[in-house]
Design a protein around this motif. Structure first.
Motif, short mmCIF file in Angstrom:
data_model
loop_
_atom_site.label_atom_id
_atom_site.label_comp_id
_atom_site.label_asym_id
_atom_site.label_seq_id
_atom_site.Cartn_x
_atom_site.Cartn_y
_atom_site.Cartn_z
N ARG A 113 0.79 -1.23 0.00
CA ARG A 113 0.00 0.00 0.00
C ARG A 113 0.82 1.28 0.00
NH1 ARG A 113 -4.28 -1.38 4.62
NH2 ARG A 113 -2.74 -0.18 5.76
N GLU A 114 2.02 1.24 0.57
CA GLU A 114 2.70 2.49 0.90
C GLU A 114 4.01 2.75 0.17
OE1 GLU A 114 0.77 4.27 2.45
OE2 GLU A 114 -0.46 2.98 3.73
N LEU A 115 4.44 1.86 -0.73
CA LEU A 115 5.71 2.11 -1.41
C LEU A 115 5.72 3.46 -2.12
CD1 LEU A 115 8.53 1.07 -2.19
CD2 LEU A 115 7.47 -0.06 -4.18
N GLY A 116 4.58 3.88 -2.61
CA GLY A 116 4.50 5.18 -3.28
C GLY A 116 4.78 6.36 -2.39
N ASN A 117 4.74 6.18 -1.08
CA ASN A 117 5.05 7.27 -0.14
C ASN A 117 6.52 7.33 0.23
OD1 ASN A 117 2.41 8.47 0.36
ND2 ASN A 117 1.87 6.50 1.25
N VAL A 118 7.31 6.39 -0.28
CA VAL A 118 8.76 6.43 -0.05
C VAL A 118 9.37 7.43 -1.03
CG1 VAL A 118 10.89 5.05 -0.21
CG2 VAL A 118 8.82 4.06 0.79
N PRO A 119 10.29 8.28 -0.60
CA PRO A 119 10.94 9.21 -1.53
C PRO A 119 11.58 8.47 -2.70
CG PRO A 119 11.44 9.81 0.74
CD PRO A 119 10.71 8.50 0.79
N GLU A 120 11.58 9.10 -3.87
CA GLU A 120 11.96 8.43 -5.12
C GLU A 120 13.33 7.75 -5.09
OE1 GLU A 120 11.75 6.73 -8.72
OE2 GLU A 120 10.11 7.60 -7.57
N PRO A 121 14.39 8.37 -4.57
CA PRO A 121 15.69 7.67 -4.59
C PRO A 121 15.65 6.35 -3.81
CG PRO A 121 16.00 10.00 -4.10
CD PRO A 121 14.53 9.74 -4.04
N GLN A 122 15.05 6.37 -2.64
CA GLN A 122 14.94 5.14 -1.84
C GLN A 122 13.99 4.15 -2.49
OE1 GLN A 122 14.81 8.26 -0.66
NE2 GLN A 122 15.61 8.41 1.43
N ARG A 123 12.94 4.65 -3.14
CA ARG A 123 12.00 3.75 -3.82
C ARG A 123 12.70 3.00 -4.94
NH1 ARG A 123 7.49 6.82 -6.67
NH2 ARG A 123 7.82 8.05 -4.77
N ARG A 124 13.55 3.70 -5.69
CA ARG A 124 14.32 3.02 -6.75
C ARG A 124 15.22 1.95 -6.16
NH1 ARG A 124 15.03 8.28 -8.91
NH2 ARG A 124 17.16 8.32 -8.10
N HIS A 125 15.82 2.24 -5.01
CA HIS A 125 16.71 1.28 -4.35
C HIS A 125 15.91 0.05 -3.90
CE1 HIS A 125 20.14 0.60 -1.19
NE2 HIS A 125 20.07 -0.35 -2.09
N VAL A 126 14.73 0.26 -3.32
CA VAL A 126 13.87 -0.85 -2.92
C VAL A 126 13.56 -1.72 -4.13
CG1 VAL A 126 11.55 -1.49 -2.12
CG2 VAL A 126 12.84 0.28 -0.90
N ARG A 127 13.17 -1.11 -5.22
CA ARG A 127 12.81 -1.88 -6.42
C ARG A 127 14.00 -2.64 -6.98
NH1 ARG A 127 8.82 2.82 -8.57
NH2 ARG A 127 6.88 1.95 -7.78
N ARG A 128 15.18 -2.03 -6.92
CA ARG A 128 16.38 -2.72 -7.40
C ARG A 128 16.67 -3.95 -6.54
NH1 ARG A 128 21.80 -2.74 -6.23
NH2 ARG A 128 23.15 -3.28 -8.00
N LEU A 129 16.58 -3.81 -5.23
CA LEU A 129 16.80 -4.96 -4.35
C LEU A 129 15.78 -6.06 -4.63
CD1 LEU A 129 17.49 -3.08 -0.99
CD2 LEU A 129 19.12 -4.53 -2.22
N GLN A 130 14.56 -5.66 -4.89
CA GLN A 130 13.51 -6.66 -5.17
C GLN A 130 13.76 -7.37 -6.49
OE1 GLN A 130 10.11 -4.12 -4.74
NE2 GLN A 130 9.86 -4.62 -2.59
N ARG A 131 14.25 -6.62 -7.50
CA ARG A 131 14.58 -7.27 -8.78
C ARG A 131 15.72 -8.28 -8.61
NH1 ARG A 131 13.73 -2.01 -10.80
NH2 ARG A 131 15.97 -1.59 -10.80
N LEU A 132 16.71 -7.91 -7.81
CA LEU A 132 17.82 -8.83 -7.55
C LEU A 132 17.33 -10.09 -6.81
CD1 LEU A 132 20.54 -6.24 -6.47
CD2 LEU A 132 20.52 -7.60 -8.58
N TYR A 133 16.39 -9.89 -5.90
CA TYR A 133 15.82 -11.02 -5.18
C TYR A 133 15.10 -11.95 -6.14
CZ TYR A 133 12.84 -13.44 -1.71
OH TYR A 133 12.19 -14.38 -0.95
N VAL A 134 14.30 -11.40 -7.02
CA VAL A 134 13.58 -12.21 -8.01
C VAL A 134 14.57 -12.98 -8.90
CG1 VAL A 134 12.11 -12.09 -10.08
CG2 VAL A 134 11.50 -10.79 -8.03
N GLU A 135 15.66 -12.32 -9.29
CA GLU A 135 16.61 -12.98 -10.18
C GLU A 135 17.31 -14.16 -9.52
OE1 GLU A 135 16.71 -12.54 -13.49
OE2 GLU A 135 15.02 -11.24 -12.97
N GLU A 136 17.47 -14.12 -8.18
CA GLU A 136 18.00 -15.30 -7.48
C GLU A 136 17.08 -16.49 -7.73
OE1 GLU A 136 20.87 -15.44 -6.08
OE2 GLU A 136 21.39 -13.49 -5.23
N TRP A 137 15.79 -16.26 -7.65
CA TRP A 137 14.81 -17.32 -7.90
C TRP A 137 14.85 -17.79 -9.35
CZ3 TRP A 137 10.48 -19.11 -4.77
CH2 TRP A 137 10.51 -18.63 -3.45
N VAL A 138 14.89 -16.83 -10.27
CA VAL A 138 14.86 -17.18 -11.69
C VAL A 138 16.07 -18.03 -12.07
CG1 VAL A 138 14.95 -16.23 -14.04
CG2 VAL A 138 13.43 -15.20 -12.33
#
Length: 198
Positions: A113-138
């Motif tokens: 619900r709240e990722l959109g309330n995170v400031p943009e630089p940190q939001r990009r960092h969160v998304r990058r970490l999540q992409r890396l997490y997904v790629e471990e699975w892939v």
């Protein structure tokens, strides 16, 4: 009133308590429905005292989501490094996600619900970490299902996360001990089906 300097370890413990309390409140009332004073009251300090730990609510939310994204990614990397084969590694990855889903349902709700309330630089960092997490699975799934194209494996991974992260809605009637094998079996079946039908 005498001010006592808090040792570094205690400051870290206090920050963790604040993050946990804020996650519970944000999940229950929404980011905008919670004040700094509410969070302070939940951990037994005045609202302004929280500014010794965080510059504001946005910074607190950013650290909360960065922390959990980083922990998941590190746990996945450790599982991939430690396991002897892809079947065991997949089981370890499922354990990582299921443990998170069962133990941190408030964080799941807050992230959704709240990722959109995170400031943009940190939001990009969160998304990058999540992409890396997904790629471990892939990477692991590609070893198990080499004929299945990576985009399909990536989509299957996200779908399995959706299944496992349903715990804010699905947990309750069953104990965590009962939910764990159920979630594991369902996730395994979903991955197998998605790869096989590709």
């Amino acid at each position: 009133m005498t001010t006592v300097r808090t040792p570094t370890r205690n400051r870290g413990t206090r920050r963790a308590e604040i993050l946990a309390a804020a996650a519970t409140l944000f999940a229950a009332r929404g980011f905008h429905g919670v004040s700094i004073e509410d969070i302070g009251a939940a951990v037994g300090v005045s609202g302004p005292a929280l500014y010794r730990h965080f510059s504001g609510k946005e910074a607190l939310l950013a650290e909360m989501l960065l922390d959990v994204s980083s922990r998941l990614r590190k746990s996945a990397a450790a599982a991939v490094t430690a396991r002897p084969g892809p079947e065991d590694t997949l089981d370890a990855l499922l354990d990582v996600q299921i443990t998170f889903a069962l133990e941190q349902p408030a964080l799941i709700t807050v992230h959704d619900r709240e990722l959109g309330n995170v400031p943009e630089p940190q939001r990009r960092h969160v998304r990058r970490l999540q992409r890396l997490y997904v790629e471990e699975w892939v990477t692991v799934l590609a070893e198990l299902h080499p004929a299945c194209p990576p985009p399909r494996l990536r989509a299957a991974t996200h779908a399995v996360f959706g299944l496992l992260n349903s715990t804010p809605h699905s947990a309750g009637e069953l104990s965590p001990q009962a939910m764990r094998p159920l979630l594991h079996a369902m996730a395994r079946a979903a991955i197998t089906a998605s790869a096989a039908s590709g």
